[in-house]
Design a protein around this motif. Structure first.
Motif, PDB file in Angstrom:
ATOM      1  N   MET A   1     -15.667  -1.336   6.035  1.00  0.00           N
ATOM      2  CA  MET A   1     -14.424  -1.531   6.493  1.00  0.00           C
ATOM      3  C   MET A   1     -13.924  -3.015   6.309  1.00  0.00           C
ATOM      4  N   ARG A   2     -14.836  -3.812   6.235  1.00  0.00           N
ATOM      5  CA  ARG A   2     -14.741  -5.331   6.444  1.00  0.00           C
ATOM      6  C   ARG A   2     -13.527  -5.606   5.373  1.00  0.00           C
ATOM      7  N   GLY A   3     -13.612  -5.294   4.227  1.00  0.00           N
ATOM      8  CA  GLY A   3     -12.744  -5.947   3.254  1.00  0.00           C
ATOM      9  C   GLY A   3     -11.419  -5.135   3.183  1.00  0.00           C
ATOM     10  N   PHE A   4     -11.277  -4.031   3.855  1.00  0.00           N
ATOM     11  CA  PHE A   4     -10.062  -3.613   4.042  1.00  0.00           C
ATOM     12  C   PHE A   4      -9.260  -4.000   5.201  1.00  0.00           C
ATOM     13  N   PHE A   5      -9.986  -4.216   6.379  1.00  0.00           N
ATOM     14  CA  PHE A   5      -9.232  -4.480   7.599  1.00  0.00           C
ATOM     15  C   PHE A   5      -9.331  -6.028   7.892  1.00  0.00           C
ATOM     16  N   GLY A   6     -10.353  -6.533   7.091  1.00  0.00           N
ATOM     17  CA  GLY A   6     -10.609  -7.825   8.028  1.00  0.00           C
ATOM     18  C   GLY A   6     -11.147  -7.843   9.254  1.00  0.00           C
ATOM     19  N   ASP A   7     -10.493  -9.157   9.989  1.00  0.00           N
ATOM     20  CA  ASP A   7     -10.854  -9.052  11.351  1.00  0.00           C
ATOM     21  C   ASP A   7     -10.033  -8.543  12.372  1.00  0.00           C
ATOM     22  N   GLN A   8      -9.059  -7.569  11.887  1.00  0.00           N
ATOM     23  CA  GLN A   8      -8.051  -7.065  12.581  1.00  0.00           C
ATOM     24  C   GLN A   8      -8.367  -6.100  13.654  1.00  0.00           C
ATOM     25  N   ALA A   9      -8.087  -6.109  14.823  1.00  0.00           N
ATOM     26  CA  ALA A   9      -8.090  -5.103  15.886  1.00  0.00           C
ATOM     27  C   ALA A   9      -7.436  -3.707  15.378  1.00  0.00           C
ATOM     28  N   GLY A  10      -8.083  -2.835  15.587  1.00  0.00           N
ATOM     29  CA  GLY A  10      -7.268  -1.420  15.454  1.00  0.00           C
ATOM     30  C   GLY A  10      -8.114  -0.827  14.067  1.00  0.00           C
ATOM     31  N   GLY A  11      -8.950  -1.407  13.336  1.00  0.00           N
ATOM     32  CA  GLY A  11      -9.738  -0.645  12.315  1.00  0.00           C
ATOM     33  C   GLY A  11     -10.752   0.229  12.784  1.00  0.00           C
ATOM     34  N   PRO A  12     -11.040   1.135  12.027  1.00  0.00           N
ATOM     35  CA  PRO A  12     -11.740   2.453  12.522  1.00  0.00           C
ATOM     36  C   PRO A  12     -13.124   1.846  12.715  1.00  0.00           C
ATOM     37  N   ARG A  13     -14.113   2.897  13.424  1.00  0.00           N
ATOM     38  CA  ARG A  13     -15.533   2.213  13.604  1.00  0.00           C
ATOM     39  C   ARG A  13     -16.098   3.545  12.670  1.00  0.00           C
TER      40      ARG A  13
ATOM     41  N   TRP B   1       0.824  -1.236  -0.123  1.00  0.00           N
ATOM     42  CA  TRP B   1       0.092   0.211  -0.119  1.00  0.00           C
ATOM     43  C   TRP B   1       0.851   1.233   0.118  1.00  0.00           C
ATOM     44  N   MET B   2       1.935   1.394   0.907  1.00  0.00           N
ATOM     45  CA  MET B   2       2.905   2.505   0.700  1.00  0.00           C
ATOM     46  C   MET B   2       3.349   2.630  -0.473  1.00  0.00           C
ATOM     47  N   LYS B   3       3.788   1.831  -1.437  1.00  0.00           N
ATOM     48  CA  LYS B   3       4.226   1.829  -2.614  1.00  0.00           C
ATOM     49  C   LYS B   3       3.234   2.239  -3.670  1.00  0.00           C
ATOM     50  N   GLU B   4       2.247   1.413  -3.746  1.00  0.00           N
ATOM     51  CA  GLU B   4       1.431   1.546  -4.914  1.00  0.00           C
ATOM     52  C   GLU B   4       0.247   2.339  -4.779  1.00  0.00           C
ATOM     53  N   VAL B   5      -0.333   2.701  -3.329  1.00  0.00           N
ATOM     54  CA  VAL B   5      -1.129   3.797  -3.329  1.00  0.00           C
ATOM     55  C   VAL B   5      -0.688   4.987  -2.745  1.00  0.00           C
ATOM     56  N   PHE B   6       0.256   4.960  -1.653  1.00  0.00           N
ATOM     57  CA  PHE B   6       0.803   6.346  -1.063  1.00  0.00           C
ATOM     58  C   PHE B   6       1.748   6.717  -1.939  1.00  0.00           C
ATOM     59  N   GLY B   7       2.658   5.802  -2.542  1.00  0.00           N
ATOM     60  CA  GLY B   7       3.416   6.437  -3.706  1.00  0.00           C
ATOM     61  C   GLY B   7       4.835   6.340  -3.058  1.00  0.00           C
TER      62      GLY B   7
ATOM     63  N   ALA C   1      -5.687  13.114  -3.939  1.00  0.00           N
ATOM     64  CA  ALA C   1      -5.219  11.823  -3.113  1.00  0.00           C
ATOM     65  C   ALA C   1      -6.499  11.245  -2.542  1.00  0.00           C
ATOM     66  N   ALA C   2      -7.447  12.008  -2.203  1.00  0.00           N
ATOM     67  CA  ALA C   2      -8.789  11.675  -1.627  1.00  0.00           C
ATOM     68  C   ALA C   2      -9.491  10.558  -2.734  1.00  0.00           C
ATOM     69  N   GLU C   3      -9.398  11.057  -3.952  1.00  0.00           N
ATOM     70  CA  GLU C   3      -9.885  10.311  -4.996  1.00  0.00           C
ATOM     71  C   GLU C   3      -9.083   9.032  -5.168  1.00  0.00           C
ATOM     72  N   ILE C   4      -7.994   9.227  -5.247  1.00  0.00           N
ATOM     73  CA  ILE C   4      -7.056   7.876  -5.414  1.00  0.00           C
ATOM     74  C   ILE C   4      -7.253   6.968  -4.195  1.00  0.00           C
ATOM     75  N   PHE C   5      -7.115   7.534  -3.167  1.00  0.00           N
ATOM     76  CA  PHE C   5      -7.626   6.303  -1.902  1.00  0.00           C
ATOM     77  C   PHE C   5      -8.811   5.765  -2.051  1.00  0.00           C
ATOM     78  N   LEU C   6      -9.877   6.415  -2.495  1.00  0.00           N
ATOM     79  CA  LEU C   6     -11.105   5.854  -2.811  1.00  0.00           C
ATOM     80  C   LEU C   6     -11.196   4.773  -3.830  1.00  0.00           C
ATOM     81  N   ALA C   7     -10.433   5.098  -4.859  1.00  0.00           N
ATOM     82  CA  ALA C   7     -10.343   3.994  -6.081  1.00  0.00           C
ATOM     83  C   ALA C   7      -9.337   2.952  -5.576  1.00  0.00           C
ATOM     84  N   ASN C   8      -8.846   3.040  -4.518  1.00  0.00           N
ATOM     85  CA  ASN C   8      -8.071   2.087  -4.083  1.00  0.00           C
ATOM     86  C   ASN C   8      -8.808   1.200  -2.694  1.00  0.00           C
ATOM     87  N   ASP C   9      -9.721   1.387  -2.456  1.00  0.00           N
ATOM     88  CA  ASP C   9     -10.539   0.754  -1.461  1.00  0.00           C
ATOM     89  C   ASP C   9      -9.986   0.985  -0.205  1.00  0.00           C
ATOM     90  N   THR C  10      -9.459   2.346  -0.043  1.00  0.00           N
ATOM     91  CA  THR C  10      -8.838   2.824   1.449  1.00  0.00           C
ATOM     92  C   THR C  10      -9.933   3.918   1.968  1.00  0.00           C
TER      93      THR C  10
END
Ligand code: FE2
Length: 345
Positions: free
Chosen positions: A333-345, A25-31, A233-242
């Motif tokens: 959020m499910r697809g992005f974080f899966g079941d990991q603790a620490g995802g946003p509510r 993600w840092m390479k492909e989305v954050f650049g 950047a907001a558009e790019i995040f949305l387009a990359n499921d962030t």
């Protein structure tokens, strides 16, 4: 005699429980650009950064920040920092040369207990011929055009159980306390500091920590050139499921256009642009009142930060359970974080 010990915030170590996904993600989305890999760490830098690395992604059990690195203003300055802290509870000690860096002195903030390191010698990025900018020699490489194209590291924001105590400590190493927000007189909830007169109003920010824990972190920020780049950047995040957590908007304290998202490991990243440059060595701290609509956080005083924005990592145990439950029940959020603790509510 005046003194500048630290020249810049040089790197932050980001701990990720999903290092492969975080790095991708840092390479492909954050650049960001990958410099090297060693051990459990991947070393990354913004495309316009000359130094070896500005973000070091290291595998760990929970999201958070590890070491916070500062380059000094001259070759003797790490030794000055070491002497100034010798014999104190903040001193940690010297480490020999490590990946891309020379001898480095480590210390902890007295209350937040965040682990800092100072160094002078550092490798410069050397672009291969195909990556060199054909015209601009002040650039270490040509513009990548990948993802949001984060250009360089800007600041790190950390909770501390004693804001005033840590501010006084950072000032001993030359930081200027540029601004603060209070919820009532004497009760600070946000403070900005900067180590020199070159960067904008802060490379370090503090928020209070009521968790009883230490060493936690709230977010790491990178910059892009233009305010419009933040909207793109907001558009790019949305387009990359962030999912977007907060912004774009403008912080009144430093007049930067901000945008906050969570990287796949669960940690909060900010991208920003604009702002003003505070070159005043005798600047007196400005104070904003949260009760006045919190213009320090939101210039237009028309938007509050969302629930969960005050989360910092590692999360306290009970909060981690709450966030895990919320993440798995939130379809968005499910697809992005899966079941990991620490995802946003
Ligand atoms: Fe920030």
């Amino acid at each position: 005699m005046s003194e500048i010990l630290l020249s810049q915030l040089a790197h932050v170590e980001l701990i990720s429980p999903k290092p492969d996904k975080t790095v991708e993600w840092m390479k492909e989305v954050f650049g960001l650009e990958e410099t090297t890999r060693e051990g459990q760490s991947v070393y990354l830098r913004g495309w316009a950064e000359w130094l070896h690395s500005s973000l070091i992604v290291t595998e760990g059990p929970e999201p958070g920040v590890g070491r916070i690195g500062w380059r000094t203003y001259g070759p003797e300055d790490p030794e000055i920092v070491a002497k100034r802290l010798a014999g104190t509870e903040e001193a940690v000690g010297w480490v020999d040369a490590w990946t891309g860096h020379g001898a480095t002195y480590r210390y902890r903030a007295p209350h937040g207990r965040h682990l800092h390191e100072v160094f002078w010698d550092v490798e410069r990025y050397q672009a291969p011929p195909e990556k060199r900018d054909p015209v601009l020699e002040n650039r270490p490489q040509r513009f990548s055009g990948r993802g949001i194209g984060a250009r360089y590291l800007d600041h790190v924001t950390m909770p501390t159980r004693n804001m005033r105590g840590d501010i006084d400590f950072y000032r001993r190493l030359g930081a200027r306390h540029t601004a603060q927000t209070e919820v009532e007189p004497g009760f600070e909830v946000f403070s900005t500091l900067t180590c020199n007169g070159i960067r904008s109003t802060h490379d370090l920010a503090l928020v209070p920590d009521f968790s009883g824990m230490t060493g936690r972190a709230h977010h790491v920020a990178f910059r892009v050139d233009q305010r419009q780049d933040v909207e793109r950047a907001a558009e790019i995040f949305l387009a990359n499921d962030t999912p977007i957590e907060f912004g774009p908007g403008i912080h009144g304290i430093d007049e930067i256009t901000y945008l906050y998202v969570r990287e796949p490991g669960g940690f909060r990243m900010e991208i920003n642009a604009g702002g003003w440059v505070n070159t005043m060595p005798d600047w007196e701290t400005t104070t904003y009142q949260a009760a006045d609509g919190n213009p320090g956080q939101n210039l237009w005083r028309n938007v509050d930060a969302p629930d969960g924005f005050h989360d910092a990592w590692p999360l306290p145990a009970g909060q981690a359970a709450d966030r895990q439950h919320a993440a798995v029940t939130d379809e968005r959020m499910r697809g992005f974080f899966g079941d990991q603790a620490g995802g946003p509510r």
